[in-house]
Each structure stands twice: as C-alpha cells, then as structure tokens.
Motif scaffolding. Structure first.
Motif, PDB file in Angstrom:
ATOM      1  N   ASP A  16       0.861  -1.186   0.000  1.00 50.88           N
ATOM      2  CA  ASP A  16       0.000   0.000   0.000  1.00 50.88           C
ATOM      3  C   ASP A  16       0.895   1.233   0.000  1.00 50.88           C
ATOM      4  O   ASP A  16       1.578   1.517   0.987  1.00 50.88           O
ATOM      5  CB  ASP A  16      -0.913  -0.011   1.232  1.00 50.88           C
TER       6      ASP A  16
ATOM      7  N   THR B  21       0.165   3.885   2.913  1.00 47.56           N
ATOM      8  CA  THR B  21       0.514   3.618   4.311  1.00 47.56           C
ATOM      9  C   THR B  21       1.881   2.969   4.454  1.00 47.56           C
ATOM     10  O   THR B  21       2.415   2.899   5.553  1.00 47.56           O
ATOM     11  CB  THR B  21      -0.509   2.667   4.952  1.00 47.56           C
TER      12      THR B  21
ATOM     13  N   ILE C  22       2.337  -0.129   4.141  1.00 51.78           N
ATOM     14  CA  ILE C  22       2.131  -1.465   4.706  1.00 51.78           C
ATOM     15  C   ILE C  22       2.261  -2.521   3.608  1.00 51.78           C
ATOM     16  O   ILE C  22       1.647  -2.418   2.549  1.00 51.78           O
ATOM     17  CB  ILE C  22       0.756  -1.558   5.395  1.00 51.78           C
TER      18      ILE C  22
ATOM     19  N   LEU D 191       9.547  -8.165   7.516  1.00 51.76           N
ATOM     20  CA  LEU D 191       8.535  -7.104   7.581  1.00 51.76           C
ATOM     21  C   LEU D 191       8.260  -6.570   8.982  1.00 51.76           C
ATOM     22  O   LEU D 191       7.639  -5.517   9.121  1.00 51.76           O
ATOM     23  CB  LEU D 191       7.202  -7.622   6.999  1.00 51.76           C
ATOM     24  N   PHE D 192       8.665  -7.280  10.011  1.00 55.36           N
ATOM     25  CA  PHE D 192       8.205  -6.889  11.349  1.00 55.36           C
ATOM     26  C   PHE D 192       9.305  -6.627  12.369  1.00 55.36           C
ATOM     27  O   PHE D 192       9.425  -5.525  12.893  1.00 55.36           O
ATOM     28  CB  PHE D 192       7.251  -7.962  11.889  1.00 55.36           C
TER      29      PHE D 192
ATOM     30  N   ASP E 127      -1.146 -12.427   9.107  1.00 52.40           N
ATOM     31  CA  ASP E 127      -0.131 -11.665   8.366  1.00 52.40           C
ATOM     32  C   ASP E 127       0.677 -12.491   7.379  1.00 52.40           C
ATOM     33  O   ASP E 127       1.552 -11.947   6.698  1.00 52.40           O
ATOM     34  CB  ASP E 127       0.864 -11.022   9.349  1.00 52.40           C
TER      35      ASP E 127
ATOM     36  N   GLY F  40      -0.249 -14.702   4.818  1.00 55.71           N
ATOM     37  CA  GLY F  40      -0.677 -15.030   3.457  1.00 55.71           C
ATOM     38  C   GLY F  40      -0.698 -16.533   3.226  1.00 55.71           C
ATOM     39  O   GLY F  40      -0.713 -17.326   4.163  1.00 55.71           O
TER      40      GLY F  40
ATOM     41  N   VAL G 179      13.523  -0.751  -0.785  1.00 54.11           N
ATOM     42  CA  VAL G 179      13.590  -0.467   0.657  1.00 54.11           C
ATOM     43  C   VAL G 179      14.917  -1.061   1.103  1.00 54.11           C
ATOM     44  O   VAL G 179      15.093  -2.272   1.109  1.00 54.11           O
ATOM     45  CB  VAL G 179      12.401  -1.101   1.404  1.00 54.11           C
TER      46      VAL G 179
ATOM     47  N   THR H  19       9.608  -1.903   7.240  1.00 58.70           N
ATOM     48  CA  THR H  19       8.491  -1.375   8.036  1.00 58.70           C
ATOM     49  C   THR H  19       7.734  -0.343   7.197  1.00 58.70           C
ATOM     50  O   THR H  19       8.274   0.191   6.214  1.00 58.70           O
ATOM     51  CB  THR H  19       9.024  -0.692   9.302  1.00 58.70           C
ATOM     52  N   PRO H  20       6.513  -0.038   7.575  1.00 59.15           N
ATOM     53  CA  PRO H  20       5.760   0.969   6.809  1.00 59.15           C
ATOM     54  C   PRO H  20       6.532   2.271   6.659  1.00 59.15           C
ATOM     55  O   PRO H  20       6.535   2.882   5.595  1.00 59.15           O
ATOM     56  CB  PRO H  20       4.493   1.151   7.650  1.00 59.15           C
TER      57      PRO H  20
ATOM     58  N   ARG I 129       9.754   2.767   6.573  1.00 59.30           N
ATOM     59  CA  ARG I 129      10.835   2.618   5.598  1.00 59.30           C
ATOM     60  C   ARG I 129      10.295   2.586   4.172  1.00 59.30           C
ATOM     61  O   ARG I 129      10.906   3.126   3.252  1.00 59.30           O
ATOM     62  CB  ARG I 129      11.634   1.353   5.896  1.00 59.30           C
TER      63      ARG I 129
ATOM     64  N   ASP J 141       9.330   6.132   3.340  1.00 59.10           N
ATOM     65  CA  ASP J 141      10.534   6.957   3.135  1.00 59.10           C
ATOM     66  C   ASP J 141      11.162   6.664   1.783  1.00 59.10           C
ATOM     67  O   ASP J 141      11.605   7.579   1.081  1.00 59.10           O
ATOM     68  CB  ASP J 141      11.558   6.688   4.247  1.00 59.10           C
ATOM     69  N   ALA J 142      11.199   5.376   1.432  1.00 58.32           N
ATOM     70  CA  ALA J 142      11.807   5.005   0.149  1.00 58.32           C
ATOM     71  C   ALA J 142      10.987   5.565  -1.015  1.00 58.32           C
ATOM     72  O   ALA J 142      11.547   6.073  -1.986  1.00 58.32           O
ATOM     73  CB  ALA J 142      11.915   3.482   0.044  1.00 58.32           C
TER      74      ALA J 142
END
Lengths: 733, 203, 317
Positions: free
Chosen positions: A598, A601, A603, A640-641, A668, A670, A714, A720-721, A723, A726-727
C-alpha cells in the motif's frame, strides 16, 4: 552388526517418507506436556533478577538491604560488584530468590544500584561513526580475480585495477546499499532452569537444545563431575540457536539452591529474554557489481559491516556474495563493537543476512537491465558456489509454476495499481550443510516384542521423537505407535546439540544403525525358527518373513520370544563427519514471494509465498512441511516486522516486550505453499537437515518483491511501513 | 473541570440501576485478617488470603495475595501448567483461558477478581486420550512445533469457533490474531481451524 | 508487583468511598488487560486496587428512550458491546472493536478500561515516568511512535485509547461521578483528556477519586467510520487512526467531526479536517484533502536513529 546400513528404496517403505502426526502432539495440545517452566518442586524458591538499565556503565554501589527485608525473600545472589563495568543493557546485576514470583519481584524493586553512566555506542549501521568512536574491528575479507597478477605486480594494486577495469567494462552496473537489522530469538519459553539437589547430585530441568552437553557445563561451573549432574529436557519452548549453554543464570540457580537447601526456579523475565536470551547480528553492505549483456555478474566489490555485540563480530565475509559467486570478487567485512548483548547462533547463522544483503543486488541488476528477475537469477546459476546450478534451475521451474511467475510478473514498478496498492514478485535461493550430528542410541527389544529406545537428544519442535520412532518402526516392520522413545536426559546415550539442522540426520543415523543391528540379532533367532538364513529375512507388517516367500513367516512377537528372559540391548553410534550411506550434507532451495504494497501507508502484505526445498531423503513429510512453513513465517517476521531497537542516548533496549517487539500474527502470513523436492538424485544421498535452509531466502525474496511492486528499493530490512514510505518519498523527490 | 449539564434523557436513577441501595463505605487500610473464603464480598483484602476458585468444574481453595495472578494460581497451586507465562501484559495470548466461557489472558487477571467465575483451562478441554475436536485437529494438521504457544492457541481457537461456528478461512485469518507463535505454525493452525469449522465444530 | 490491597465494590457509591484523593494511591481495575501488565512491571505501584468491573449498574447498555441515544456502562466488555443491537447504529465504534485484532482483548477489555488505557510510550512503560525526563528522553531518543501533534510541551506520548477517537467523533459524553456519590457531571468525552505538563499528572482530567461510570452516545443518525493504519494483524496499536462522523445531506457533507488517534497526547479533534470536508461531496480527492488538512500542522519530534535508507556513512574500501 549389520554389514551395511541403508535406507529402503523408494516405494519400498511403509513409514519413511510418509506423513505421520507428531507423537507428542496430543500432550502439547492437551497442555499436559511439561516444559522446564512447568516443573515445580515442593518448597521451591522463585528467582527474579535486576538488570542494568544502561547500555554502558560502571557500578558504583549495590545496596540489597531493603530487598532482603521484603517478606518472602529468602536469598540474594549478586552477579556483579561495585567497580564492575557493564557493557550492555539488561546484564544481570543481582538475583533475588523468594517464595513467590511477586515477592521476588518486589525484592528486586528494592535493590539500589548506583551507576556511573558511561558513553554507549549502539549505532550499528553507522560505519563512519563507529570509525570515529574507535569501535571497529577488521572482519576479514577475500579477493579473487580470474586473471592473475604478474610477478612484479603489487597484489592489492592489481586487484584494485582489475576490479575497476571489470566494472568499467561491464554492460550493466549496480552501486547500492542493503542492510538488515539485528533481531532477537525471542523464544516463547525464556532461558532458564528449575533445579534441586539430591545430596551432592544436581537435578536440573533446563530449557536447552543441548541435553547431552549441558551436564558437563553445570559440572565445570559448580566444580563437580558430570556424573553428578542430571539434565532433563522433555520439552523446550523454542531455542532457534540460543539455548546451547547453561548460562550464568543457570549456574546461579544451582548455587542458590545449594545455599538455601531448597529447589530453585530461575527463568528470565520477558524483557530479559529479549535483552540476554540471544540476538542475531546485523549486516549492512555497500556493493558495486558489474554484469555482461546477459546479466551474468562478472565482478563483485563489497564492504559490509554490522555488529554481534560488544566484542565485535558480525556477518561472515565467507558467505558474501551469497551462493552466486562471480569469477571476480572482492569482499571485505568490518565488525562494529556495540554496547549490545553478544549475539548467539540464530537459525542458519550468517546465511539469512548474507542472502538479504547480496541477492537483493542481483534483483537490482534485473531492475537496471529492465529484465525479468527470474532470468537474471537463472543466468547466474552457473556461478553457484555449491555447484548446484541444475538443482536450482529445477527448483526455480517448480517455484515459478506454483507462484504463476509468468502471469504475475511485470518489470520493476511497472505493474498495475489498484487504488494505492501495487503488487510484485521476488525470489532468492539458498544453501546449507545440514550434516548429521554425532549421536548414539540404545535400542532394547523385549522378549514380548515391545521396543524401546534411549537417546540423549531433544525435541525443539522438529519432531525428534517421531523421527526416532518412524525410523525404528520402518526398520522392524512395526507400527510407529509400538515404539517407545525416550529422549531428553543427559543420562541417556550422547547425542549432539540440536543446532545447524543436525538433529534429524543424527537420530536417523543412530536409530537406524541400532535398529538394523538389533534386527540382525532378531533375524538370527527368527532364522532358526524359520529354518532360513538370517540374511534372507525381512521385517514387514509385524512379521519376520523369508524374502520372496511371504508365507514362510513368524510374527515379530514370536521371533522376540526367542530372546528368552533377557531383553536384547544394542547401542549404536554415528560420529559427525563420518561417511555414511544414511546421511549426507548440502542442500539448495528456492523461494518466491508475492506481496502487495500500500503506497499510501507503506504497509506490505504477504499474498503468497512459495518454498521449494530439497533435503535428501525425507523421513516425515508432514513434519518437513511444518519446518518449512515455520521457517518461512520466521522469515516474514524478520523481513517485515521484527527489529531490535536500541535507545541512541542510553543504550537501553527499547522494545523488549512482546507488545513492542513486532512479530507477525496468523493474519499476516498469506498463503504459504511448500514443495518438497525429492528426486532420486537427492533421495539417494540420505537424510540432510532441514531446519535452517528455508529460513534463509525470505529476506531477499520479500525485499525483491517489494522492489518489483513499487519500483523502489527499501534498503534495509525489516521493510516497516515507515521505511517503505521513506523510500517512496525519496524516489519521488 | 468544567461542569457540563448532561444533555440526555436519562434520569440519575437510570445510571444507578441495578445497584444495591446502601453503600457500605470502607476506609483505606482496614483489611480483615482472613476473608471469608467462599464469599466474594466487598471487603478490602490485604496480604495472604484464602479464596475459592472454580476451575474446570471444581472448586479449589487456594492461597493468594491480591497481587497473585490467575496464571500463578493455575501453575503453582493447581498444577495446571497448560496456560503459559510468555508476556506479563497478555500480548502473546499464551495464557488464554476461558472465564465464564470467554477467552481471557490468565496473566492479566488477578486471582481475586475471578472469584465466583467459571474458569476453564486447556486441561479442561479434554485430555491426551480424549481430545476435543480442536485438539485433535491441532495434532492432525501439525499446528504445533515446540508447542509452548499451543495450549493458548487451542483455547483461543475453541472460543473463536464456538462464537463463529461457520467461520470461513477469511474469518479465521482475521479473527485469531491474539496469539503469537514463534516457530511459525500459523499456516497449520489455519488449516486445523478450517477443518474444525467444516466439521461443524465437532470434527 | 508491589503488594497492594484489593476491593471489589458492587455499587458506584462503594467504589467512590474506596478511592483516595491522593494521586497514584489507588488504581481502578476493570478487565485488567492494561493495568495488570503495568502493575507487573511496577510502572504503577498503588496501595490499593479497586475493581469496578463487578458494579452491575455499570455493566448495562441501555437505550435513552427520550433522547434516542444509548448509555454504555463503563464496565461493559467490548465483545458484549460489539454484539449489542443498540450499538449497531455507531459503525465507527463497532469497527474499532472488531478491528482490535485479539478476541481475548475484546472479551477481557471494557469500554471504560479502553478509555483509560495508559500510553504505550516505551520510556513510560520502562519506568521513566509519563513525561520521561520532561520529554527529553523522547526528544533525544527513538520517537518513531510518538506524537506528531500537540507535542510542543514535555508530553510526547500518544493517547492509547482505541475507542476514544470514534466515541468523540460520535459525540459521546462521559458521566463522571465522585468524589462523592452526589457529585455527578456530564463531560463531552474530548474534555476527559488533557495533555499533562508536569510529571505526576495523568493524561485525563479526572481527580484520583472520580470515575467514569457511563459513556452516553447521542442518536447515531449520521455516517461514521474509523480507519486505523495497522502494521500487522495483531492487537498492537495502530500507527495512526482517524474517526469520522458525518452528516450528509443531498450527497454533501453538512457537518463533520474528525478525530485522530495515536498522533497526540490526547485524542485529536481535527477542526481543519472537518472544515476541509464540510460542504463537499466525499470522494477520494476530498477525503485526501481532509487528510492533508489534518496533518498540515503536524510536527514530528525529530527522529534520531538513522532509518537505514542510505548508508549512514561509509564507503567501499
């Protein structure tokens, strides 16, 4: 002695290679399985400890007087004294033993420690700051060039010139930065022990991956002999490489127990488990690579750094670049000494980080070329350092079908956007040894036909018991449930620590050997009754029968009846590294990720993850699939976490609670698709460990998928969201 | 604080509805030495106290302090160690038990606060020999590795499926997020829960 | 945990009589999902814990037959609220509860307990005080999850209540009782929260011996909803949340209340966002404009640790 140990051929097994539910599953699901934390003795004391809140400090004074007065507090044990220097936050200072956890914790809260707070250094990704602070240490390196220097050439200068020449000559180049942060093991059962003394003998229930090796650790720490120590571990709540040692708090439990004459339970608190229970080194890498027109990398030049704690250390240079090793390379590592706890082995030490910071560069190359990442990986397979190019190619093909690579692929950042969501694919590949560990087992066959085995191994969740039972059941032609397996005591025959994917190989070796050796004896007895040569017999379906003449048979029980009154007892062993037809080492494995990002966000959601894995001969499909599912989920966690967050000012470990240390949940992960790859060429190699390999590739595969989705890298995992945002922002600027 | 008149149609009586008439004010620090064990009562408790907890259908007299958690009582006094101590703040779900049929974290419940309530632990769900449908499915689908999180997951899954007997895979993925597994058994837990849901909660 | 006394009143009057006017002496317990963890870590060390979950007059959800709204007892558990047909007309509230990510949290937590959830700030939760050195630890430390609005004072934590933004947007009123049972007032929910300016103050405006007994919602006539940006499916705090209650007539927003969560020391009523959307049709564009207006004045505490997007420094060889 059986002349030759072997596995039954494919199609000739009744148990090996099939799925079987884990034997201790019912106890675990019923909540009756007893872990170290669940062992309680009468009159036991519970220990809680005070840790240092600073990353770097010197103790000025310790005052435990008020703690001793707390009702219920029985004993105070100091780990440190005034003047001692503390090098990382969480290091234990004083332990308090009391009749309840509440009283012990209240005692801890009354301890007064004065510190002289010293400057702490925790910027593990900041090489320049580390150099300035004098915190770096050489981490080794190596260079190799296809052309050799002339006799008169200075070797360094030659390599330098050669690398520059090759980079200049390259059709495509990448100059990039990749990283992966430190994470922790975060075992759900914390490190620790419940102990009691029986006279001069220590009985220790220890949460350990190393049952056979920790009696000696206790003995050396306590100045007694290993014969006087009995370590038990029937169940362990997670280890992942962090639970090989008794640790100083384990020894303290024994000492407090001795001093008080009472059993003692000392398990770390949750924040201490985060701070002390183990962490994985970080890795940050700058690389320049050059490739030819086909995307085959010809030259690699990298420098990486990171930390494994206050003594330095980090990701080994020997696995950089990871698996795909160009003909010309120069790699250099620098380790940074940080005020953080010393790292411990974390599932596949070095490999997940090396994969994450180098196979991302290969994907970046695909982006630069405007090529399909699959093709770029494929083009580089011939450079696989383990010579498994064909294996990888086969596994890539399987993976691509399962994730529908062709249909879902688009060039980096060029996929359709649904609202603010973009999707992408990424892949990576890995390797691991997985040599069987040293292991001995006693197999007892009783005259009534019952079978029991003893082995000082442990079950981390691998399904060790089930593997042992399946191997013996196959060997004797009996149902799995008829085999009684005993593990988890240091008084049982030695079996190596469970680390590095060595356990299934180890216990398969020892149990198959002991089983075949025992069966040879049973065949002798049965041969007499059947009037047949022992070599002509086989054990199938609960019967001993003459090969090719299934009607000439007696039941297993009848055969064992020939033992008379005494059970048959056989001890057999395997020594790590010995050539064996039962096990070997070296696997590949290919993984592919499909993610949705997304862009509003930041995410990232896992849509699908495909893991194709070879492991030699498969003992239990169900457990093998579980191992891979679990490894992938741990991989999603670090991609991711999870990340260890250290306060830049105080050096305190900030997110050392489950609420703050982000881990994926059930919703989370999938869809995870596991494909076990067991062609005859792999199966005939025997058992190879599986615990580590599938945890290696997720970092690079997921990072590559995010880059494919967004067209933006990234740079550092976890993605993380923040990062991701920001990227994206940087790319727009 | 500024007084704002309530703009509601409720009478003051409505807000007090259900309450008993007289309020027995209790001054600070006047604890009775021993509380009447069977009575929940409103007396101020301090220090060690004997209370009765109803666990898995049986009444148990246990010794607690106000600060003793339900989890400590289960594990240290009743030898019910299925519920696990993983996080002191309940964020892992490992200590999940049913309180009056609802899933709650024994680590964040004070023992004194659950007097008079029906507590059911994983051990009350069935045993190794007589597992309930969820426990059976956890074994069959290998929804466990080290197993430390499993009891909490079993209780949570049971509670979830009791409340959502026709849960779809999407419901399960959205609804079973109160528990953490570090070994990564989620994919198998999903399969186990789907199987139980398809079997109508009994399969 | 430090040893404490425990009381379990059954009436509001009993509860008030058990409380102390002195800050920090007494803590209110409801579901326990937040408080017990804080006691365990000894972030809070009260002399007495008063369990208000068993006060039956605070366990009901009742319709206001005259005004048309609903009164929700503070001790109502979130799962019961979710199942209550009386609350179906408040989608924003329902969405928060169903999005909690933990069935256990839904079952154990109460409406009142959620409104008083203490901040998640890791400096606070590791025992450095709510303001953590007058805000200095946050300012110099790792503040990635700290306030971006209302953070110019020493308080840099973010309000942790999940329900508050939705309830405030829905126009909720808190019924506050105490110090004595004769003291009763009705407070717009947003006025329950305040930003502390010195250590020792809490993040609500209540006296230590006051209790929120009920939350009263006006009739749910408009449109409402909440959006929480969550990193992961678990029960952890969202990174940011926004609740909106709108009165839409003829496709155009006539009235709007937009409340942000997890961005400031209090639930943050964004008049800017409301102004931006009033008079507009709701489209992705106007909604985005309202979103931009909501954070136009945001000022993140400067984030210190390198976020790893570039090599912080260092070169090859």
């Amino acid at each position: 002695m059986a002349e030759q140990y072997s596995w039954p051929a494919r199609g000739k097994t009744s148990i090996i290679g099939k799925s079987h539910s884990r034997l201790d599953g019912p106890e675990k699901a019923a909540g009756t399985a007893k872990y170290t934390y669940d062992i309680n003795f009468d009159k036991q004391l519970i220990v809680r400890a005070l840790g240092c809140p600073h990353g770097h400090a010197r103790i000025k004074s310790i005052d435990t007087a008020a703690a001793a007065k707390v009702p219920g507090v029985d004993y105070i044990h100091a780990f440190k004294k005034a003047g001692d220097e503390i090098e990382w936050s969480g290091e234990l200072i004083v332990a308090v033993a009391a009749i309840s956890g509440g009283a012990a914790a209240e005692g801890v809260s009354k301890i007064k420690v004065q510190y002289e707070v010293l400057d702490s250094f925790t910027a593990e990704d900041d090489l320049e700051a580390a150099i300035k602070a004098g915190r770096t240490k050489r981490g080794g390196g190596k260079s190799l060039t296809a052309r050799e220097p002339g006799d008169d050439d200075d070797e360094d200068e030659f390599v330098d010139a050669e690398i520059e020449r090759l980079l200049k000559a390259a059709k495509f180049t990448v100059d990039a930065y990749f990283g992966i942060d430190s994470i922790t093991h975060c075992c759900l059962e914390p490190h620790g022990t419940t102990v009691k003394w029986e006279g001069d003998r220590l009985v220790a229930y220890l949460s350990t991956q190393n049952v056979s090796g920790t009696d000696d650790q206790f003995a050396r720490g306590l100045n007694i002999t290993a014969d006087d120590v009995d370590v038990h571990c029937q169940y362990i709540g997670g280890g992942f490489g962090s639970k090989f040692a008794v640790d100083y708090w384990g020894l303290a439990a024994a000492e407090i127990s001795k001093a008080t004459g009472r059993p003692v339970k000392f398990l770390l608190s949750r924040d201490q488990e985060f701070k002390l229970g183990g962490n994985r080194p970080s890795g940050y890498l700058k690389v320049r690579l050059g490739a030819d027109e086909n995307g085959v990398v010809q030259v690699w030049d990298s420098h990486h750094w990171g930390t494994s704690g206050y003594t330095g250390g980090g990701v080994s240079h020997s696995v950089v670049p990871y698996v795909l090793t160009p003909p010309n390379y120069r790699r250099k590592a620098t380790s940074i000494k940080c005020n953080t706890a010393r790292a411990r082995a974390w599932r596949a030490p070095n490999h997940p980080q090396a994969c994450a910071i180098t196979q991302t560069a290969f994907d970046e190359l695909a982006k630069v070329m405007g090529a399909d990442s699959y093709d770029v990986f494929k083009a580089n397979l011939p450079s696989a350092s383990n010579g498994k190019a064909d294996l990888y190619a086969a596994e890539m093909e399987i993976g691509a079908k399962l994730i529908d690579w062709k249909a879902n692929w688009h060039l980096h950042g060029k996929g359709p956007k649904k609202g603010s969501v973009v999707e992408g694919l990424g892949m990576a590949l890995h390797t691991w040894g997985g040599t069987a560990n040293t292991s001995s087992a006693i197999v007892r066959v009783y005259p009534d036909g019952s079978v029991e085995a003893f082995c000082g191994t442990q079950d981390l969740g691998t399904g060790t018991r089930t593997v042992c039972a399946m191997v013996l059941a196959e060997t004797f032609g009996l149902p799995v449930e008829d085999i009684k397996i005993n593990i988890g005591s240091s008084k049982m025959p030695f079996s190596g620590a469970s680390g590095g994917s060595t356990t299934v190989g180890a216990v398969s070796e020892s149990h198959r050997r002991a089983g075949q050796d025992a069966l040879a004896e049973i065949f002798k007895l049965a041969g007499k009754k059947l009037d047949a040569d022992a070599d002509d017999l086989e054990a199938i379906g609960g019967r001993i029968r003459v090969k090719g003449k299934p009607k000439r048979s007696i039941s297993w029980k009848q055969a064992c009846g020939g033992l008379g009154l005494k059970p048959l007892e056989v001890t057999s062993s395997y020594k790590r590294g010995d050539e064996s037809p039962l096990s070997s080492s070296g696997v590949g494995g290919v993984q592919m990720a499909h993610v949705a990002v997304d862009t509003e966000t930041g995410i990232v959601k896992m849509k699908k993850f495909v893991a194709v894995q070879d492991m030699g001969l498969i003992i239990n499909r169900k457990l093998a699939e579980s191992q891979i599912n679990g490894a992938v989920i741990m991989g999603i966690a670090y991609s991711l976490f999870e990340q260890r967050l250290i306060d830049p000012k105080t050096g305190a470990f900030l997110n050392a609670e489950m609420r703050d240390y982000k881990l994926p949940r059930l919703g989370d992960v999938g869809d995870i698709v596991v494909s076990l790859y067991e062609p005859e060429s792999e199966r005939k190699r025997g058992v190879i460990g599986l615990g580590e390999p599938p945890v290696i590739s997720p970092g690079a595969a997921i990072s590559n998928a995010i880059c494919n989705a967004t067209g933006v890298r990234v740079r550092v995992l976890p993605a993380t969201p923040k990062r991701v945002l920001d990227a994206l922002k940087k790319a727009r600027a | 604080m500024e007084k704002t008149p309530g703009k509601t149609g409720f009478s003051r009586r409505a807000f007090l509805k259900g309450s008993s008439a007289a309020a027995a004010a209790t001054a600070l620090a006047t604890a009775p030495d021993v509380a009447e064990a069977h009575q929940v009562g409103t007396a101020v408790l301090a220090g060690p106290t004997v209370i009765v907890l109803t666990v898995n259908g049986k009444d148990h007299k246990v010794n607690v302090e106000p600060r003793t958690t339900l989890l400590e009582v289960l594990r240290y006094q009743l030898d019910l160690t299925g519920a696990k101590p993983v996080s002191g703040d309940g964020s892992s779900g490992a200590s999940t038990v049913l309180v009056d049929g609802k899933p709650m974290m024994a680590s964040t419940l004070l023992a004194v606060a659950v007097r008079g309530k029906k507590i059911e632990t994983v051990e009350g769900r069935g045993g190794e020999k007589t597992p309930d449908a969820v426990q059976k499915a956890f074994v069959q689908y290998d929804a466990q590795q080290c197993g430390f999180c499993t009891p909490g997951f079993v209780v949570a899954t049971r509670a979830f499926l009791d409340k959502n007997p026709k849960a779809t895979e999407a419901d399960i993925r959205g609804g079973l997020n109160g528990n953490i597994c570090r070994c990564g058994t989620y994919a198998n837990v999903i399969q186990a829960a789907i199987a139980v849901a398809k079997g109508g909660g009994n399969g | 945990m430090k040893a404490f006394e425990y009381a379990q009143p059954t009436t509001q009057a009993e509860a008030l009589a058990l409380l102390s006017p002195e800050p920090g002496k007494c803590e209110l317990l409801a579901g326990g999902s937040d408080l017990v963890g804080l006691l365990e870590k000894m972030v809070l060390t009260p002399d007495r814990v008063v369990n208000i979950a068993e006060i039956d007059s605070m366990q009901q959800i009742e319709a206001d037959e005259i005004g048309g709204g609903v009164a929700i007892g503070a001790a109502v558990h979130l799962d019961d609220a979710l199942d209550s047909p009386l609350l179906a007309m408040y989608p924003a509230m329902m969405q928060v509860i169903s999005g909690l990510g933990s069935m256990q949290a839904q079952a154990q937590s109460t409406v009142g307990g959620d409104l008083f959830r203490r901040p998640s700030c890791w400096y606070f939760r590791s025992g450095n005080g709510l303001l953590a050195g007058g805000g200095q630890m946050v300012a110099l430390g790792d503040n990635r999850f700290h306030a971006i609005l209302g953070n110019d004072g020493p308080a840099k934590f973010v309000s942790a209540s999940r329900l508050a933004p939705a309830l405030i947007a829905l126009g909720a009123t808190a019924r506050v009782i105490g110090p004595t049972i004769d003291d009763e007032e009705f407070l717009p929910l947003e006025e329950l929260y305040r930003t502390p300016s010195r250590e020792g103050q809490r993040e609500t405006a209540l006296l230590p011996n006051q209790v929120v007994s009920h939350v009263i919602l006006p009739p749910g006539e408009g449109t409402s909803g909440i959006y929480e940006a969550k990193h992961g499916a678990g029960p952890g705090d969202p990174m940011a949340a926004a609740a909106a209650a709108l009165r839409i007539e003829g496709g155009v927003v006539r009235e709007a209340k937009i409340v942000l969560g997890q961005v400031a020391p209090t639930p943050w009523v964004s008049r800017e966002a409301a102004r931006a959307i009033v008079g507009q049709r709701v489209t992705p564009e106007t909604a985005a404009a309202a979103g931009r207006a909501a954070v136009a004045k945001a000022a993140p505490v400067r984030y210190r640790p390198s976020e790893g997007q570039h090599p912080p420094s260092g070169t090859v060889h």
